[in-house]
Design an enzyme around this catalytic site. Structure first.
Site, short mmCIF file in Angstrom:
data_model
loop_
_atom_site.label_atom_id
_atom_site.label_comp_id
_atom_site.label_asym_id
_atom_site.label_seq_id
_atom_site.Cartn_x
_atom_site.Cartn_y
_atom_site.Cartn_z
N SER A 25 0.77 -1.32 -0.21
CA SER A 25 0.10 -0.10 -0.12
C SER A 25 0.87 1.40 -0.05
CB SER A 25 -0.83 -0.02 1.10
OG SER A 25 -1.96 1.03 1.02
N ASN A 26 0.38 2.39 0.49
CA ASN A 26 1.02 3.65 0.44
C ASN A 26 0.47 4.59 1.79
OD1 ASN A 26 -1.11 5.56 -0.72
ND2 ASN A 26 -0.95 3.85 -2.18
#
Ligand code: PMT
Length: 210
Positions: A25-26
Site C-alpha cells: 500500500s502507500n
C-alpha cells in the site's frame, strides 16, 4: 445560475494483498479526496466518493462507496460515472498487485524472497465521457511528470503535488500544489489547507463545465 454537476471522486490508498494478513500500500490518508468531496457538496453538487481504506467521516451530503483494492476501485468508479460528470482522481492507486494472493497466512518458511507483481488497471486513463482532473504525487521532475500524465490521460487539468515538501502531500492538513493544463499553462497556488485547495479545484471544474 450555477450548473449543478455530478462529481465522482477517488480518495485514499488501495491495498493489494499478498495473503490475508499482508498487503502492499502507500501513506495516503484520504484527506485530500475527502476535502474535494466536502467542497463539491457544499457548493451544491451531487457527489459520489469512492474511498479506499481510510479512517475519515463521510462529509455531509456525499454518497460514499468503500473499496479496498485497485480493481475494486476501478469497478466502483465505472459504476458511478455518468455522461458529462466530473471525475477527480485524488487516490493513490497501487500501480501493481501481487500476481497471486494466498488463501491463508503464509508461514515464513513458505514465503519467497521475491513477489511477482502484475499491473493494475489505470482508472483515470480508462474513464471516458467525463471532464477528468488528475493528481500527480511526485518526488522529482514534478511539473514535467505532471504534464506528461496530463497529456497521456487526456485530462482537463492535473494537480501537481511535490510530496517531498513539508506540509504538502500525504497525511498533512495543508497542501501546496500547481494546477497544470494540457496547453502547458501552470498556476502555482500558495500553501493552504486541503479544504481551501479543494475549493479552488471545485471552482476550476465549475469554470471548465460552464
Ligand atoms: O490522501 P492524502 O494523505 O491527503 O494525500 C493526498 C495525495 C498525496 C495522495 C494526493 O494529493 C495525490 O497527489 N494523489 C495522487 C497520488 C498518485 O500517486 O498519483 P499518480 O501520479 O500515481 O497517478 C496519477 C493519477 O492517476 C492520479 O490522479 C491517480 O489517482 C490516477 N491513477 C493512478 C494509477 C491507477 N492505476 N489508476 C489511477 O486512476
Amino acid at each position: 445560475m450555477k450548473k449543478r454537476l455530478h462529481f465522482v471522486i477517488t480518495a485514499g490508498p488501495t491495498r493489494e494483498f499478498i495473503d490475508p494478513v499482508r498487503f502492499l500500500s502507500n501513506p495516503s490518508t484520504g484527506k485530500m479526496g475527502f476535502a474535494v468531496a466536502c467542497a463539491a457538496a457544499r457548493s451544491g453538487h451531487d457527489v459520489t466518493l469512492v474511498a479506499g481504506p481510510v479512517a475519515l467521516k463521510t462529509p455531509r451530503g456525499v454518497k460514499r462507496v468503500d473499496v479496498v483494492s485497485a480493481r475494486e476501485m476501478f469497478a466502483a468508479v465505472m459504476e458511478a460515472v455518468t455522461p458529462g460528470c466530473v471525475f477527480v482522481a485524488t487516490a493513490a492507486v497501487a500501480d501493481w498487485r501481487p500476481a497471486e494472493c494466498a488463501g491463508k497466512k503464509l508461514k515464513k518458511t513458505e514465503m519467497s524472497d521475491v513477489i511477482k507483481l502484475v499491473r493494475n488497471p489505470d482508472i483515470l486513463k480508462s474513464v471516458g465521457g467525463c471532464v477528468k482532473i488528475g493528481f500527480a504525487a511526485e518526488t522529482n521532475d514534478v511539473l514535467k511528470e505532471a504534464s506528461r500524465k496530463c497529456r497521456e490521460k487526456s485530462l482537463a487539468m492535473i494537480v501537481a503535488n511535490d510530496v517531498t515538501e513539508k506540509g504538502a502531500g500525504f497525511g498533512s492538513d495543508t497542501n501546496r500544489v500547481v494546477f497544470v493544463y494540457p496547453d502547458g499553462r501552470k498556476e502555482p497556488l500558495k500553501k493552504m489547507s486541503k479544504l481551501a485547495v479543494a475549493g479552488r479545484i471545485v471552482r476550476e471544474c465549475e469554470n471548465i463545465c460552464s
